[in-house]
Design an enzyme around this catalytic site. Structure first.
Site, PDB file in Angstrom:
ATOM      1  N   ASN A 226      -4.297   2.448 -14.216  1.00 32.06           N
ATOM      2  CA  ASN A 226      -3.031   3.551 -14.847  1.00 32.06           C
ATOM      3  C   ASN A 226      -3.236   3.028 -16.486  1.00 32.06           C
ATOM      4  O   ASN A 226      -2.117   3.114 -17.024  1.00 32.06           O
ATOM      5  CB  ASN A 226      -1.907   3.424 -14.221  1.00 32.06           C
ATOM      6  CG  ASN A 226      -1.757   3.619 -12.951  1.00 32.06           C
ATOM      7  OD1 ASN A 226      -2.189   4.799 -12.725  1.00 32.06           O
ATOM      8  ND2 ASN A 226      -1.321   2.456 -11.880  1.00 32.06           N
TER       9      ASN A 226
ATOM     10  N   GLN B 295       7.990  -4.707  -1.590  1.00 31.29           N
ATOM     11  CA  GLN B 295       7.521  -4.871  -3.295  1.00 31.29           C
ATOM     12  C   GLN B 295       8.605  -3.729  -3.985  1.00 31.29           C
ATOM     13  O   GLN B 295       8.663  -2.553  -3.496  1.00 31.29           O
ATOM     14  CB  GLN B 295       6.181  -4.394  -3.244  1.00 31.29           C
ATOM     15  CG  GLN B 295       5.836  -4.563  -4.593  1.00 31.29           C
ATOM     16  CD  GLN B 295       4.060  -4.198  -4.888  1.00 31.29           C
ATOM     17  OE1 GLN B 295       4.050  -3.047  -4.806  1.00 31.29           O
ATOM     18  NE2 GLN B 295       3.459  -5.093  -5.488  1.00 31.29           N
TER      19      GLN B 295
ATOM     20  N   ARG C  71       3.595 -10.060  -8.306  1.00 29.64           N
ATOM     21  CA  ARG C  71       2.337  -9.573  -8.425  1.00 29.64           C
ATOM     22  C   ARG C  71       1.853  -9.299  -9.837  1.00 29.64           C
ATOM     23  O   ARG C  71       2.646  -8.494 -10.440  1.00 29.64           O
ATOM     24  CB  ARG C  71       2.136  -8.331  -7.595  1.00 29.64           C
ATOM     25  CG  ARG C  71       0.678  -8.226  -7.174  1.00 29.64           C
ATOM     26  CD  ARG C  71       0.471  -7.041  -6.026  1.00 29.64           C
ATOM     27  NE  ARG C  71      -0.588  -7.182  -5.273  1.00 29.64           N
ATOM     28  CZ  ARG C  71      -1.660  -6.482  -4.661  1.00 29.64           C
ATOM     29  NH1 ARG C  71      -1.322  -5.071  -4.750  1.00 29.64           N
ATOM     30  NH2 ARG C  71      -2.695  -6.729  -4.159  1.00 29.64           N
TER      31      ARG C  71
ATOM     32  N   ASN D 128      -0.925  -3.587 -12.203  1.00 27.04           N
ATOM     33  CA  ASN D 128      -1.172  -2.165 -12.266  1.00 27.04           C
ATOM     34  C   ASN D 128      -0.822  -0.937 -13.151  1.00 27.04           C
ATOM     35  O   ASN D 128      -0.904  -0.004 -12.887  1.00 27.04           O
ATOM     36  CB  ASN D 128      -0.947  -1.563 -10.829  1.00 27.04           C
ATOM     37  CG  ASN D 128      -2.223  -2.305  -9.685  1.00 27.04           C
ATOM     38  OD1 ASN D 128      -3.113  -2.813 -10.133  1.00 27.04           O
ATOM     39  ND2 ASN D 128      -2.140  -1.856  -8.400  1.00 27.04           N
TER      40      ASN D 128
ATOM     41  N   LEU E 189       0.750  -1.179   0.021  1.00 24.04           N
ATOM     42  CA  LEU E 189      -0.032   0.021   0.052  1.00 24.04           C
ATOM     43  C   LEU E 189       0.913   1.269  -0.107  1.00 24.04           C
ATOM     44  O   LEU E 189       1.737   1.623   0.988  1.00 24.04           O
ATOM     45  CB  LEU E 189      -1.148  -0.108   1.013  1.00 24.04           C
ATOM     46  CG  LEU E 189      -2.015  -1.185   1.351  1.00 24.04           C
ATOM     47  CD1 LEU E 189      -2.275  -1.481   2.717  1.00 24.04           C
ATOM     48  CD2 LEU E 189      -3.171  -0.708   0.425  1.00 24.04           C
TER      49      LEU E 189
ATOM     50  N   GLY F  95      -6.016  -4.779   1.406  1.00 28.16           N
ATOM     51  CA  GLY F  95      -5.321  -3.447   1.345  1.00 28.16           C
ATOM     52  C   GLY F  95      -6.173  -2.398   2.099  1.00 28.16           C
ATOM     53  O   GLY F  95      -5.709  -2.042   3.324  1.00 28.16           O
ATOM     54  N   ARG F  96      -7.195  -1.889   1.767  1.00 31.61           N
ATOM     55  CA  ARG F  96      -7.849  -0.838   2.285  1.00 31.61           C
ATOM     56  C   ARG F  96      -8.217  -0.965   3.769  1.00 31.61           C
ATOM     57  O   ARG F  96      -8.141  -0.253   4.584  1.00 31.61           O
ATOM     58  CB  ARG F  96      -9.064  -0.386   1.505  1.00 31.61           C
ATOM     59  CG  ARG F  96      -8.789   0.211   0.351  1.00 31.61           C
ATOM     60  CD  ARG F  96      -9.874   0.261  -0.670  1.00 31.61           C
ATOM     61  NE  ARG F  96     -10.137  -1.090  -1.284  1.00 31.61           N
ATOM     62  CZ  ARG F  96     -11.200  -1.119  -2.110  1.00 31.61           C
ATOM     63  NH1 ARG F  96     -12.056  -0.062  -2.592  1.00 31.61           N
ATOM     64  NH2 ARG F  96     -11.209  -2.329  -2.722  1.00 31.61           N
TER      65      ARG F  96
ATOM     66  N   GLY G  85     -10.966  -6.768  -2.893  1.00 31.97           N
ATOM     67  CA  GLY G  85     -12.559  -6.665  -2.445  1.00 31.97           C
ATOM     68  C   GLY G  85     -13.047  -7.735  -1.543  1.00 31.97           C
ATOM     69  O   GLY G  85     -13.990  -7.932  -1.667  1.00 31.97           O
TER      70      GLY G  85
ATOM     71  N   ALA H  41       4.865  -0.475  -2.587  1.00 31.65           N
ATOM     72  CA  ALA H  41       5.792  -0.327  -3.636  1.00 31.65           C
ATOM     73  C   ALA H  41       7.025   0.719  -3.353  1.00 31.65           C
ATOM     74  O   ALA H  41       6.631   1.851  -3.056  1.00 31.65           O
ATOM     75  CB  ALA H  41       4.979   0.089  -4.858  1.00 31.65           C
TER      76      ALA H  41
HETATM   77  C1  FNR Z   1      -2.707   0.358  -3.544  1.00 29.27           C
HETATM   78  N1  FNR Z   1      -2.528  -0.819  -4.364  1.00 29.27           N
HETATM   79  C2  FNR Z   1      -1.266  -1.088  -4.423  1.00 29.27           C
HETATM   80  N2  FNR Z   1      -0.973  -2.239  -5.164  1.00 29.27           N
HETATM   81  C3  FNR Z   1       0.401  -2.741  -5.234  1.00 29.27           C
HETATM   82  O1  FNR Z   1       0.788  -3.398  -5.750  1.00 29.27           O
HETATM   83  N3  FNR Z   1       1.461  -1.549  -4.786  1.00 29.27           N
HETATM   84  C4  FNR Z   1       1.013  -0.520  -4.260  1.00 29.27           C
HETATM   85  O2  FNR Z   1       1.985   0.115  -3.668  1.00 29.27           O
HETATM   86  C5  FNR Z   1      -0.333  -0.180  -3.880  1.00 29.27           C
HETATM   87  N4  FNR Z   1      -0.718   0.766  -3.348  1.00 29.27           N
HETATM   88  C6  FNR Z   1      -2.069   1.021  -2.836  1.00 29.27           C
HETATM   89  C7  FNR Z   1      -2.378   2.095  -2.228  1.00 29.27           C
HETATM   90  C8  FNR Z   1      -3.565   2.418  -1.758  1.00 29.27           C
HETATM   91  C9  FNR Z   1      -4.044   3.660  -1.032  1.00 29.27           C
HETATM   92  C10 FNR Z   1      -4.537   1.493  -2.160  1.00 29.27           C
HETATM   93  C11 FNR Z   1      -6.144   1.655  -1.680  1.00 29.27           C
HETATM   94  C12 FNR Z   1      -4.268   0.363  -2.993  1.00 29.27           C
HETATM   95  C13 FNR Z   1      -3.519  -2.028  -4.207  1.00 29.27           C
HETATM   96  C14 FNR Z   1      -3.617  -2.931  -3.275  1.00 29.27           C
HETATM   97  O3  FNR Z   1      -2.541  -3.613  -2.921  1.00 29.27           O
HETATM   98  C15 FNR Z   1      -5.032  -4.020  -3.483  1.00 29.27           C
HETATM   99  O4  FNR Z   1      -4.621  -4.782  -4.332  1.00 29.27           O
HETATM  100  C16 FNR Z   1      -6.119  -3.286  -3.548  1.00 29.27           C
HETATM  101  O5  FNR Z   1      -6.385  -2.109  -2.536  1.00 29.27           O
HETATM  102  C17 FNR Z   1      -7.376  -4.082  -3.661  1.00 29.27           C
HETATM  103  O6  FNR Z   1      -7.449  -4.752  -2.104  1.00 29.27           O
HETATM  104  P1  FNR Z   1      -8.574  -4.285  -1.115  1.00 29.27           P
HETATM  105  O7  FNR Z   1      -8.153  -2.886  -0.804  1.00 29.27           O
HETATM  106  O8  FNR Z   1      -9.854  -4.360  -1.755  1.00 29.27           O
HETATM  107  O9  FNR Z   1      -8.619  -5.270  -0.171  1.00 29.27           O
END
Ligand code: FNR
Length: 376
Positions: A242, A102, A234, A185, A26, A329-330, A308, A60
């Site tokens: 993006n 990551q 990943r 992503n 995250l 994540g969230r 999700g 990341a």
């Molecule tokens: C992310 N996500 C993300 N993914 C990744 O591979 N590297 C990263 O640095 C980030 N950064 C990131 C920041 C924020 C604020 C969010 C909300 C999401 C994606 C994250 O790892 C995850 O795959 C998604 O948020 C979906 O999972 P949840 O939130 O539904 O549990």
């Protein structure tokens, strides 16, 4: 691997996880703003989310200055950054947790204001991200349309691979238990994988095997440093973050996943397409394929899925054998004690999107524990 539960142990490479509630990587944009080194606040945040035998995939982290696409994201290419990360790793290890880093290169998901000497971002080809609502983050804070990136020369690709190799070495020096290669992503490695962003005519473009070459060479470089059992990957097949999106993902991702499978890596980690782009907006696409269900037959190792999930759907996915572990994540942002909440059926604290990116302790280290006595 069926009949497992979220709270049954799982062997990941050399590590014995005690549960399968993984913290997803995250981006939070709270590193030191000039050195891009993690600081004490970041160590506190990760320490709060560490559990005995739990796995954290740290956010990341650019492997080079040219790999940056945001302000205040922590890097892994300088000594100062390694020192900063060591504090984070120590905080997690002190609680018995595991932590991988990551490794990231954003490629064209950047802006010249964030690049060394104001140069254009680099990419497989000079193809900009276009599309409504898709804007580049800038150093001055105001989003702007994406610029046309500069295509990497073939000889520069070796430098990108070296940057990942050195970053893996730095991650080991900081004490990380391993690394995850960010192939998802819409960032650089996905730009190489996908046909609309990769128009190259050298050995890194054209056929699927050529487009997959950079990812695989980077994985092999990291394996050379850490060993295959400490390297995860990943991917986000069917994702649309993006400006990404392969017209027919199945042949491309089948090739990639088979090639990764042969390498005996620590894990393969999917972002389910239903939550693609979750970092920028609330999305939950309906009627989209399930990456874990589609590709599980091609993958013999540990499979982590994200996107999700709630407690019930995570438990169901693991019980059905669709995935071995679930990354959150969230909800891991807003619930530092997420594994305990899931285990005991305690409701989740809702997250505040406004404090996802940048800022200080607010929305970062101040989310409540259900039992405040557990706060480290
Ligand atoms: C992310 N996500 C993300 N993914 C990744 O591979 N590297 C990263 O640095 C980030 N950064 C990131 C920041 C924020 C604020 C969010 C909300 C999401 C994606 C994250 O790892 C995850 O795959 C998604 O948020 C979906 O999972 P949840 O939130 O539904 O549990």
């Amino acid at each position: 691997m069926s009949h497992a539960s979220l709270f049954s142990p799982l062997q990941v490479g050399p590590y014995r996880l005690q549960h399968r509630v993984v913290m997803a990587p995250l981006t939070r944009m709270r590193a030191e703003r000039v050195s891009f080194a993690p600081r004490d606040l970041n160590a506190e945040y990760y320490g709060q989310r560490a559990t005995a035998g739990g796995l954290i995939i740290a956010e990341a982290s650019p492997v080079a200055a040219t790999g940056r696409g945001n302000p205040a994201t922590p890097g892994i290419y300088s000594d100062q950054q390694v020192e900063g990360w060591r504090k984070v790793v120590d905080a997690v290890h002190a609680r018995g947790g595991f932590i991988f880093l990551q490794l990231w290169h954003v490629g064209r998901v950047s802006h010249s204001s964030l690049q060394p000497d104001g140069a254009l971002p680099v990419a497989p080809s000079a193809v900009p991200i276009t599309g409504e609502d898709l804007l580049a983050m800038t150093a001055h804070g105001k989003p702007e349309p994406y610029e046309t990136p500069r295509a990497l020369e073939t000889h520069e690709i070796a430098e990108v691979i070296d940057a990942f190799r050195i970053a893996a070495r730095n991650a080991v020096a900081a004490g990380f238990d391993g690394v995850e290669i960010h192939g998802a992503n819409g960032y650089l490695l996905e730009q190489f994988l996908q046909s609309h962003s990769n128009l190259r005519t050298d050995r890194y473009g054209g056929s699927i095997a050529n487009r997959a070459r950079l990812l695989l060479e980077i994985v092999d470089a990291a394996v050379g440093v850490c060993g295959a059992e400490r390297v995860g990957v990943r991917l986000s097949p069917y994702g649309v973050a993006n400006g990404s999106g392969e017209p027919d993902p199945m042949p491309l991702y089948s090739h990639v996943i088979r090639a990764l499978d042969e390498r005996g890596l620590a894990w393969l980690h999917f972002i389910e397409p239903r939550s693609s782009g979750a970092g920028r907006a609330e999305v939950n696409h309906q009627n989209v394929p399930s990456a874990m269900k589609l590709f599980r037959p091609l993958w013999r190792g540990v499979l982590i899925s994200a996107g999700g999930f709630d407690a019930a759907s995570a438990e169901a996915a693991v019980a059905a054998g669709h995935a071995d572990a679930i990354a959150f994540g969230r909800y891991f942002i807003s619930n530092p004690d997420l594994p305990a909440r899931i285990r005991h059926g305690i409701p989740f604290t809702p997250y505040q999107r406004a404090t996802f990116y940048g800022g200080g302790a607010a929305g970062y280290t101040d989310y409540p524990f259900h039992d405040e006595g557990q706060r480290p």
